[in-house]
Design a protein around this motif. Sequence first.
Motif, PDB file in Angstrom:
ATOM      1  N   TYR A  17      -7.808  -1.912  -5.665  1.00 18.90           N
ATOM      2  CA  TYR A  17      -7.947  -0.506  -5.298  1.00 18.90           C
ATOM      3  C   TYR A  17      -6.898   0.364  -5.970  1.00 18.90           C
ATOM      4  O   TYR A  17      -7.200   1.458  -6.466  1.00 18.90           O
ATOM      5  N   SER A  18      -5.655  -0.102  -6.014  1.00 16.97           N
ATOM      6  CA  SER A  18      -4.570   0.737  -6.511  1.00 16.97           C
ATOM      7  C   SER A  18      -4.690   1.047  -7.998  1.00 16.97           C
ATOM      8  O   SER A  18      -4.102   2.016  -8.478  1.00 16.97           O
ATOM      9  N   THR A  48      -3.083   2.505   0.274  1.00 15.55           N
ATOM     10  CA  THR A  48      -2.011   2.160  -0.656  1.00 15.55           C
ATOM     11  C   THR A  48      -0.932   3.235  -0.747  1.00 15.55           C
ATOM     12  O   THR A  48      -0.029   3.134  -1.567  1.00 15.55           O
ATOM     13  N   MET A  67      -4.766  -3.736   1.608  1.00  9.20           N
ATOM     14  CA  MET A  67      -4.283  -2.433   1.157  1.00  9.20           C
ATOM     15  C   MET A  67      -2.763  -2.347   1.253  1.00  9.20           C
ATOM     16  O   MET A  67      -2.097  -1.820   0.355  1.00  9.20           O
ATOM     17  N   GLN A  70      -0.799  -3.618  -1.661  1.00 11.72           N
ATOM     18  CA  GLN A  70      -0.899  -2.873  -2.914  1.00 11.72           C
ATOM     19  C   GLN A  70      -0.063  -1.592  -2.915  1.00 11.72           C
ATOM     20  O   GLN A  70      -0.072  -0.850  -3.895  1.00 11.72           O
ATOM     21  N   ARG A  71       0.660  -1.342  -1.835  1.00 14.74           N
ATOM     22  CA  ARG A  71       1.511  -0.161  -1.794  1.00 14.74           C
ATOM     23  C   ARG A  71       2.651  -0.334  -2.797  1.00 14.74           C
ATOM     24  O   ARG A  71       3.297  -1.382  -2.847  1.00 14.74           O
ATOM     25  N   SER A  75       7.345   3.068  -1.481  1.00 16.74           N
ATOM     26  CA  SER A  75       6.435   3.730  -0.547  1.00 16.74           C
ATOM     27  C   SER A  75       7.068   3.851   0.834  1.00 16.74           C
ATOM     28  O   SER A  75       8.033   3.152   1.162  1.00 16.74           O
TER      29      SER A  75
END
Length: 272
Positions: A17-18, A48, A67, A70-71, A75
């Motif tokens: 996703y990221s 993310t 999710m 993937q941060r 963050s």
Amino acid sequence: MTMFVNANPYQTIGFGYSRHRRPDPRIAGQIDQALGSAQTVINVGAGTGSYEPRSRRVIAVEPSTVMMRQRPPGSAPVIQGYAECLPFPDKSFDAAMAILTVHHWTDAAAGLAEMRRVSGRQIILTWDPAVTARFWLVEEYLPEIAEADAGLASLDVVQTWFRRNGARVSVDHVRVAADCTDGFLGAYWQRPHRYLDPQVRAAISTLANLDQHLVEYAMRRLAADVATGRWHDRHRRLLAVHTLDLGYRLVTTTDRDDAGEHLPPGSDPASD
């Protein structure tokens, strides 16, 4: 506190996703303006970490470990949890934000109530299905998207809930730039070839959750139209504009007695 169990689609579709969902700076600026003077922010359904403002103190809440992993480094702190049961006392934050996430919640009303309980103002990015249904990808290739949208919590659900519960509501259009960096459904309105990439589609929950036989058939039609120039002939006018209204809407809410201080400049609380 009662444990809330939620079937989270991003446990299965969130991989990679990221790479394709990078925050768009123009949308980020609009969200930052809506946050106003808020110093403490909770990001609900944070994914993310897109659009989390670096200049404010942010706590993220996200149900999916896929999710969360993937941060990016640096963050905001993240805890695993659900919108419908936020583990914070009343009015713990100046603001709560929820970015393209409410439609995934098991109980949208419960999640919105929790946002209002823990914060003084709420910022929700959602969409107007009536406008999105006119997007060429939906209208010409995948009308099933409009059918699926009809059952999801989007703009009408969000603003109706807040108004019925005594909040002051402002709704602002979020136009999508032709070079949008956040690969949500409408991001590639001027770049049709991007939808042909399975990895791009996998990062768009609307497409990932559809019957993949329907999606693949639609993509074969789109590929043929792009290759022959039919798509460009039909949508020549789109190539001459830089932004497009695809139905994305930023909802800002406050308690009625605080509205004058907190609503974004230029917003009309009475208008949709």
